[in-house]
Design an enzyme around this catalytic site. Structure first.
Site: not given
Length: 166
Positions: A54, A56, A84, A87
Protein backbone atom coordinates in the site's frame (compact mmCIF):
# COMPACT_ATOMS: atom_id res chain seq x y z
CA UNK A 1 2.69 24.97 3.22
CA UNK A 2 -0.72 23.76 4.30
CA UNK A 3 -2.70 20.52 4.22
CA UNK A 4 -4.03 21.14 0.71
CA UNK A 5 -0.57 21.77 -0.72
CA UNK A 6 0.82 18.53 0.71
CA UNK A 7 -2.28 16.59 -0.30
CA UNK A 8 -1.68 17.78 -3.88
CA UNK A 9 1.74 16.11 -3.70
CA UNK A 10 0.08 12.89 -2.48
CA UNK A 11 -2.43 13.20 -5.34
CA UNK A 12 0.51 13.31 -7.78
CA UNK A 13 1.69 10.02 -6.28
CA UNK A 14 -1.83 8.61 -6.76
CA UNK A 15 -1.90 9.85 -10.37
CA UNK A 16 1.44 8.11 -10.93
CA UNK A 17 -0.13 4.86 -9.72
CA UNK A 18 -3.23 5.36 -11.88
CA UNK A 19 -1.08 6.02 -14.96
CA UNK A 20 0.52 2.60 -14.39
CA UNK A 21 -2.88 0.93 -14.04
CA UNK A 22 -2.57 0.68 -10.27
CA UNK A 23 -5.16 1.51 -7.62
CA UNK A 24 -4.81 5.33 -7.34
CA UNK A 25 -3.48 5.78 -3.83
CA UNK A 26 -0.58 8.03 -2.92
CA UNK A 27 0.98 8.97 0.38
CA UNK A 28 3.62 11.44 1.53
CA UNK A 29 5.22 11.87 4.94
CA UNK A 30 5.94 15.45 5.97
CA UNK A 31 7.86 17.01 8.83
CA UNK A 32 8.59 20.72 9.27
CA UNK A 33 7.06 21.51 5.86
CA UNK A 34 9.35 19.06 4.07
CA UNK A 35 8.36 15.84 2.30
CA UNK A 36 10.62 13.15 3.73
CA UNK A 37 9.06 10.00 2.24
CA UNK A 38 6.46 9.03 -0.35
CA UNK A 39 4.77 6.03 -1.88
CA UNK A 40 2.34 5.01 -4.61
CA UNK A 41 0.22 1.87 -4.56
CA UNK A 42 1.70 -1.08 -6.43
CA UNK A 43 0.67 -4.67 -7.09
CA UNK A 44 -2.89 -4.20 -8.35
CA UNK A 45 -2.35 -3.66 -12.09
CA UNK A 46 -3.14 -6.38 -14.61
CA UNK A 47 -5.18 -8.45 -12.17
CA UNK A 48 -2.65 -8.21 -9.33
CA UNK A 49 -3.97 -8.62 -5.82
CA UNK A 50 -0.98 -7.56 -3.69
CA UNK A 51 -2.33 -6.46 -0.31
CA UNK A 52 0.99 -5.52 1.24
CA UNK A 53 2.45 -2.74 -0.91
CA UNK A 54 0.00 0.00 0.00
CA UNK A 55 1.15 3.58 -0.59
CA UNK A 56 1.35 4.26 3.15
CA UNK A 57 3.41 1.12 3.81
CA UNK A 58 5.85 2.06 1.04
CA UNK A 59 6.17 5.58 2.45
CA UNK A 60 6.70 4.19 5.97
CA UNK A 61 9.35 1.81 4.63
CA UNK A 62 11.10 4.68 2.86
CA UNK A 63 10.89 6.73 6.05
CA UNK A 64 12.46 3.92 8.10
CA UNK A 65 15.37 3.70 5.66
CA UNK A 66 15.93 7.44 5.55
CA UNK A 67 18.43 9.38 7.59
CA UNK A 68 15.81 11.86 8.77
CA UNK A 69 16.25 12.54 12.47
CA UNK A 70 12.99 13.78 13.99
CA UNK A 71 10.34 12.93 16.52
CA UNK A 72 7.82 10.71 14.66
CA UNK A 73 5.02 12.55 16.47
CA UNK A 74 5.94 15.60 14.37
CA UNK A 75 5.31 13.69 11.11
CA UNK A 76 2.08 14.09 9.18
CA UNK A 77 1.07 11.40 6.71
CA UNK A 78 -0.98 12.64 3.75
CA UNK A 79 -3.01 9.86 2.12
CA UNK A 80 -5.35 10.10 -0.86
CA UNK A 81 -7.52 7.29 0.54
CA UNK A 82 -8.36 6.68 4.18
CA UNK A 83 -5.76 4.22 5.48
CA UNK A 84 -6.85 0.63 6.02
CA UNK A 85 -6.37 -1.07 9.39
CA UNK A 86 -2.91 -2.34 8.38
CA UNK A 87 -1.67 1.11 7.37
CA UNK A 88 -3.37 2.88 10.27
CA UNK A 89 -1.92 0.37 12.74
CA UNK A 90 1.56 0.64 11.24
CA UNK A 91 1.34 4.44 11.44
CA UNK A 92 0.38 4.28 15.10
CA UNK A 93 3.19 1.83 15.88
CA UNK A 94 5.64 4.10 14.03
CA UNK A 95 4.51 6.98 16.23
CA UNK A 96 3.20 9.15 13.38
CA UNK A 97 1.48 12.17 14.89
CA UNK A 98 -1.15 12.97 12.32
CA UNK A 99 -2.91 11.45 9.32
CA UNK A 100 -4.63 13.67 6.79
CA UNK A 101 -6.68 11.84 4.17
CA UNK A 102 -8.72 12.87 1.15
CA UNK A 103 -11.30 10.20 0.32
CA UNK A 104 -13.05 7.98 2.85
CA UNK A 105 -12.76 4.22 2.37
CA UNK A 106 -16.29 3.03 3.13
CA UNK A 107 -15.21 -0.56 2.67
CA UNK A 108 -11.89 -0.81 4.48
CA UNK A 109 -11.02 2.47 6.18
CA UNK A 110 -9.43 1.96 9.57
CA UNK A 111 -9.23 5.41 11.09
CA UNK A 112 -12.69 5.26 12.63
CA UNK A 113 -12.07 2.12 14.64
CA UNK A 114 -12.77 2.28 18.36
CA UNK A 115 -9.21 2.45 19.67
CA UNK A 116 -10.40 2.28 23.29
CA UNK A 117 -11.33 -1.37 22.73
CA UNK A 118 -7.87 -2.20 21.34
CA UNK A 119 -4.71 -3.20 23.23
CA UNK A 120 -2.70 -0.50 24.99
CA UNK A 121 -0.24 0.09 22.11
CA UNK A 122 -3.09 1.43 19.97
CA UNK A 123 -5.33 2.74 22.73
CA UNK A 124 -2.63 5.12 23.94
CA UNK A 125 -1.74 6.42 20.49
CA UNK A 126 -2.25 10.16 20.23
CA UNK A 127 -2.53 10.10 16.45
CA UNK A 128 -4.74 12.85 15.07
CA UNK A 129 -6.92 12.15 12.02
CA UNK A 130 -8.12 14.86 9.62
CA UNK A 131 -10.48 13.63 6.86
CA UNK A 132 -11.74 15.12 3.62
CA UNK A 133 -8.84 17.30 2.46
CA UNK A 134 -9.17 17.62 -1.35
CA UNK A 135 -11.74 14.83 -1.30
CA UNK A 136 -13.20 15.71 -4.72
CA UNK A 137 -9.81 15.55 -6.41
CA UNK A 138 -9.14 12.11 -4.97
CA UNK A 139 -12.67 10.95 -5.78
CA UNK A 140 -12.05 11.89 -9.43
CA UNK A 141 -9.03 9.55 -9.56
CA UNK A 142 -11.05 6.67 -8.11
CA UNK A 143 -13.91 7.32 -10.52
CA UNK A 144 -11.43 7.18 -13.37
CA UNK A 145 -9.98 3.92 -12.05
CA UNK A 146 -13.32 2.21 -11.50
CA UNK A 147 -14.72 3.46 -14.84
CA UNK A 148 -11.99 1.63 -16.75
CA UNK A 149 -13.07 -2.01 -17.32
CA UNK A 150 -9.39 -3.02 -17.62
CA UNK A 151 -8.97 -2.28 -13.91
CA UNK A 152 -10.28 -5.36 -12.11
CA UNK A 153 -8.99 -4.59 -8.62
CA UNK A 154 -12.00 -4.24 -6.28
CA UNK A 155 -14.32 -4.51 -9.29
CA UNK A 156 -17.89 -5.02 -8.05
CA UNK A 157 -16.96 -3.98 -4.49
CA UNK A 158 -18.79 -1.67 -2.12
CA UNK A 159 -16.04 0.91 -2.69
CA UNK A 160 -16.57 0.79 -6.45
CA UNK A 161 -20.36 1.14 -6.13
CA UNK A 162 -20.03 3.97 -3.59
CA UNK A 163 -17.48 5.80 -5.73
CA UNK A 164 -19.37 5.53 -9.01
CA UNK A 165 -22.67 6.56 -7.38
CA UNK A 166 -21.28 10.04 -6.62
Amino acid sequence: MNNEQFMRIALKEAQKALTCGEFPVGSVMVVHDQVIASGSRIGTAHGGNNEIDHAEMLALRQLSLSKVDCDPAEITAYCTLEPCLMCFGASMIAGIGRIVFAYEDVMGGGTGCNRQSLPVLYKESNIEVIPGVLRDESLALFKSFFSNPANTYWQGSLLERYTLSQ
